[in-house]
Design a protein around this motif. Sequence first.
Motif, PDB file in Angstrom:
ATOM      1  N   GLU A  73       0.835  -1.214   0.000  1.00  0.00           N
ATOM      2  CA  GLU A  73       0.000   0.000   0.000  1.00  0.00           C
ATOM      3  C   GLU A  73       0.863   1.254   0.000  1.00  0.00           C
ATOM      4  O   GLU A  73       0.573   2.215  -0.726  1.00  0.00           O
ATOM      5  N   GLN A  74       1.930   1.274   0.793  1.00  0.00           N
ATOM      6  CA  GLN A  74       2.827   2.435   0.831  1.00  0.00           C
ATOM      7  C   GLN A  74       3.521   2.626  -0.511  1.00  0.00           C
ATOM      8  O   GLN A  74       3.669   3.753  -0.979  1.00  0.00           O
ATOM      9  N   ASP A  75       3.926   1.536  -1.148  1.00  0.00           N
ATOM     10  CA  ASP A  75       4.565   1.622  -2.455  1.00  0.00           C
ATOM     11  C   ASP A  75       3.602   2.179  -3.494  1.00  0.00           C
ATOM     12  O   ASP A  75       3.993   3.002  -4.325  1.00  0.00           O
ATOM     13  N   MET A  76       2.347   1.757  -3.441  1.00  0.00           N
ATOM     14  CA  MET A  76       1.364   2.268  -4.404  1.00  0.00           C
ATOM     15  C   MET A  76       1.104   3.757  -4.193  1.00  0.00           C
ATOM     16  O   MET A  76       0.971   4.510  -5.163  1.00  0.00           O
ATOM     17  N   VAL A  77       1.039   4.197  -2.936  1.00  0.00           N
ATOM     18  CA  VAL A  77       0.816   5.620  -2.658  1.00  0.00           C
ATOM     19  C   VAL A  77       2.014   6.436  -3.132  1.00  0.00           C
ATOM     20  O   VAL A  77       1.862   7.500  -3.740  1.00  0.00           O
ATOM     21  N   THR A  78       3.207   5.934  -2.882  1.00  0.00           N
ATOM     22  CA  THR A  78       4.416   6.658  -3.258  1.00  0.00           C
ATOM     23  C   THR A  78       4.584   6.730  -4.774  1.00  0.00           C
ATOM     24  O   THR A  78       4.983   7.761  -5.319  1.00  0.00           O
ATOM     25  N   ARG A  79       4.271   5.661  -5.467  1.00  0.00           N
ATOM     26  CA  ARG A  79       4.491   5.585  -6.914  1.00  0.00           C
ATOM     27  C   ARG A  79       3.276   5.979  -7.741  1.00  0.00           C
ATOM     28  O   ARG A  79       3.327   5.946  -8.962  1.00  0.00           O
ATOM     29  N   ARG A  80       2.179   6.365  -7.117  1.00  0.00           N
ATOM     30  CA  ARG A  80       0.954   6.668  -7.861  1.00  0.00           C
ATOM     31  C   ARG A  80       1.155   7.697  -8.979  1.00  0.00           C
ATOM     32  O   ARG A  80       0.714   7.464 -10.104  1.00  0.00           O
ATOM     33  N   PRO A  81       1.800   8.846  -8.732  1.00  0.00           N
ATOM     34  CA  PRO A  81       1.979   9.808  -9.840  1.00  0.00           C
ATOM     35  C   PRO A  81       2.774   9.217 -11.010  1.00  0.00           C
ATOM     36  O   PRO A  81       2.428   9.428 -12.178  1.00  0.00           O
ATOM     37  N   TRP A  82       3.845   8.461 -10.718  1.00  0.00           N
ATOM     38  CA  TRP A  82       4.636   7.868 -11.780  1.00  0.00           C
ATOM     39  C   TRP A  82       3.815   6.823 -12.536  1.00  0.00           C
ATOM     40  O   TRP A  82       3.878   6.754 -13.766  1.00  0.00           O
ATOM     41  N   LEU A  83       3.048   5.996 -11.810  1.00  0.00           N
ATOM     42  CA  LEU A  83       2.236   4.970 -12.455  1.00  0.00           C
ATOM     43  C   LEU A  83       1.176   5.584 -13.361  1.00  0.00           C
ATOM     44  O   LEU A  83       0.905   5.077 -14.453  1.00  0.00           O
ATOM     45  N   LEU A  84       0.549   6.670 -12.919  1.00  0.00           N
ATOM     46  CA  LEU A  84      -0.472   7.319 -13.752  1.00  0.00           C
ATOM     47  C   LEU A  84       0.137   7.914 -15.018  1.00  0.00           C
ATOM     48  O   LEU A  84      -0.507   7.972 -16.060  1.00  0.00           O
TER      49      LEU A  84
END
Length: 118
Positions: free
Chosen positions: A48-59
């Motif tokens: 969950e922390q990884d997804m929150v941290t990487r969300r802008p890059w993933l989008l």
Amino acid sequence: MAFLTAFLFATHLPERLAPGSFDYIGHSHQLFHVFGIIGTHFQMEAIEQDMVTRRPWLLTYSLPITFTNTLGAALLSVTLSLGIIFLFSLPLLWSATRGEHTEKKTQSHPIAKGCQYH
């Protein structure tokens, strides 16, 4: 947590140090489950922390969500699995249609000492 879980389960450590003291609470199998659940919880928190941290890059850089990279991949996996099951079931089907398993071949086996049923 994974190493601790495996170590406690493999060594049977608490009950080896004091036999009979850990029969109900603190058995290595119980500790295996406790530490396994705690380890899983930590893994989920990290994801969950990884997804929150990487969300802008993933989008920005990830592939768009389409049928082929979601349900299409799942359907392909199910189809391949069913194909493998069918392929390995063919010899059973062929032997049943030829009548190889219709006659039972009885063999006499000695009954093991102390065994009532055979």
